[in-house]
Design a protein around this motif. Structure first.
Motif, PDB file in Angstrom:
ATOM      1  N   GLU A  66       0.809  -1.225   0.000  1.00  0.00           N
ATOM      2  CA  GLU A  66       0.000   0.000   0.000  1.00  0.00           C
ATOM      3  C   GLU A  66       0.838   1.270   0.000  1.00  0.00           C
ATOM      4  OE1 GLU A  66      -2.974  -1.052   3.189  1.00  0.00           O
ATOM      5  OE2 GLU A  66      -4.271  -0.382   1.559  1.00  0.00           O
ATOM      6  N   ARG A  67       1.986   1.220   0.666  1.00  0.00           N
ATOM      7  CA  ARG A  67       2.813   2.440   0.736  1.00  0.00           C
ATOM      8  C   ARG A  67       3.246   2.918  -0.650  1.00  0.00           C
ATOM      9  NH1 ARG A  67       4.008   0.302   5.721  1.00  0.00           N
ATOM     10  NH2 ARG A  67       5.668  -1.061   4.959  1.00  0.00           N
ATOM     11  N   GLU A 115       0.301   4.382  -2.675  1.00  0.00           N
ATOM     12  CA  GLU A 115      -0.046   5.746  -2.272  1.00  0.00           C
ATOM     13  C   GLU A 115       0.980   6.747  -2.778  1.00  0.00           C
ATOM     14  OE1 GLU A 115      -0.649   5.727   1.975  1.00  0.00           O
ATOM     15  OE2 GLU A 115      -2.234   4.226   1.726  1.00  0.00           O
ATOM     16  N   CYS A 118      -1.759   6.387  -6.378  1.00  0.00           N
ATOM     17  CA  CYS A 118      -2.834   5.421  -6.578  1.00  0.00           C
ATOM     18  C   CYS A 118      -3.697   5.394  -5.316  1.00  0.00           C
ATOM     19  CB  CYS A 118      -2.227   4.045  -6.863  1.00  0.00           C
ATOM     20  SG  CYS A 118      -3.468   2.782  -7.155  1.00  0.00           S
ATOM     21  N   ARG A 119      -4.873   5.989  -5.428  1.00  0.00           N
ATOM     22  CA  ARG A 119      -5.757   6.132  -4.257  1.00  0.00           C
ATOM     23  C   ARG A 119      -7.104   5.487  -4.551  1.00  0.00           C
ATOM     24  NH1 ARG A 119      -3.051  10.972  -4.883  1.00  0.00           N
ATOM     25  NH2 ARG A 119      -1.397  11.106  -3.349  1.00  0.00           N
ATOM     26  N   LYS A 174     -11.380  -1.727  -1.412  1.00  0.00           N
ATOM     27  CA  LYS A 174     -10.881  -0.382  -1.096  1.00  0.00           C
ATOM     28  C   LYS A 174     -10.930   0.566  -2.298  1.00  0.00           C
ATOM     29  CE  LYS A 174      -6.700   2.000   0.482  1.00  0.00           C
ATOM     30  NZ  LYS A 174      -5.321   1.852   0.987  1.00  0.00           N
ATOM     31  N   HIS A 175     -10.561   0.049  -3.472  1.00  0.00           N
ATOM     32  CA  HIS A 175     -10.401   0.915  -4.647  1.00  0.00           C
ATOM     33  C   HIS A 175     -11.550   0.822  -5.646  1.00  0.00           C
ATOM     34  CE1 HIS A 175      -6.154   2.285  -4.213  1.00  0.00           C
ATOM     35  NE2 HIS A 175      -6.065   1.200  -3.451  1.00  0.00           N
TER      36      HIS A 175
END
Ligand SMILES: [Zn+2]
Length: 243
Positions: free
Chosen positions: A39-40, A43, A47-48, A74-75
């Motif tokens: 995820e890091r 972001e 990419c959100r 989530k996305h």
């Protein structure tokens, strides 16, 4: 413009984030245990939730599918894969659709499997159903990436490659991304390059694998991005395998 990608290394497994025309595409999703490490960089690349359009799975193994269900929730991304490995992701059973005894397996790979529980019992992974079935020859331009799907079975029945086949979408490159050539292949576990470039340590179906290799000849592929190990040039490997 070339396509821009980020190679996200997750403890021995690579995922690839590709900048699309309007958002991103992610190739494979790694182990669930490495979620934070995935995820890091997503972001950091911008990419959100909302702009990850598609998750393409090179195949259905546990080290590639572990964050699919999570990222979809989530996305709002779609999950796309070949139908040959759907049984694996729907049941969390890596033996689904495979021969009980692989045609070729290295002793080292047996040890890795024993340690990681790669062919873990059903229930060891977040199961899901894909949103899209990808066929050989299908192109991803609808999702803002100029790439075509190659069916490359051998490691599993539904193994695919993603071949970047034309100019990329944009010039606004964020600092963390790097260029790939217009003939780059994301090959999943067809090949690997942990020690040196070669076939993956586990070939479930050797005739399928050999046919996949034949399919790659004449496609003018330059760089191969394997899911395990470093990128390499395909030319040298195909010449080696010819003899
Ligand atoms: Zn793998």
């Amino acid at each position: 413009m070339p396509h821009d990608i980020e190679i996200i290394g997750l403890g021995g497994v690579n995922c690839f984030l590709i900048k699309a025309r309007d958002g991103f595409i992610l190739i494979d999703s790694g182990f669930a245990a490495k979620r934070g490490q995935l995820e890091r960089p997503l972001e950091a690349a911008g990419c959100r939730p909302g702009n990850l359009k598609l998750i393409v799975l090179t195949h259905g193994d546990i080290d590639h599918i572990g964050n699919c269900a999570y990222l979809r929730a989530k996305h709002g991304a779609k999950i796309a894969m070949h139908r040959g490995d759907v049984g694996m992701v729907e049941r969390g059973d890596m033996s689904s659709g495979r021969k009980t005894k692989p045609d070729r397996i290295s002793p080292l790979f047996r040890i890795v499997v024993a340690i990681t529980g790669l062919f873990a019992r059903p229930g060891a992974v977040d199961v899901f159903s894909p949103d899209m079935i990808l066929e050989a020859g299908e192109d991803l331009s609808e999702y803002g990436v100029v790439a075509v799907i190659l069916h490359l079975p051998g490691h599993s029945k539904g193994s695919i490659g993603i071949l970047v086949s034309g100019e990329g979408p944009s010039a606004d490159r964020s600092a963390s991304l790097r260029e790939v050539s217009n003939r780059a292949l994301f090959c999943g576990d067809l090949f690997m390059n942990v020690i040196r470039p070669g076939p993956h340590f586990m070939i479930n179906d050797l005739p399928d694998f050999n046919a996949s290799l034949e399919r790659l000849r004449g496609l003018e592929i330059e760089t191969v991005y394997p899911a395990h190990g470093r990128p390499f040039l395909l030319r040298s490997l195909l010449m080696e395998n010819r003899s």
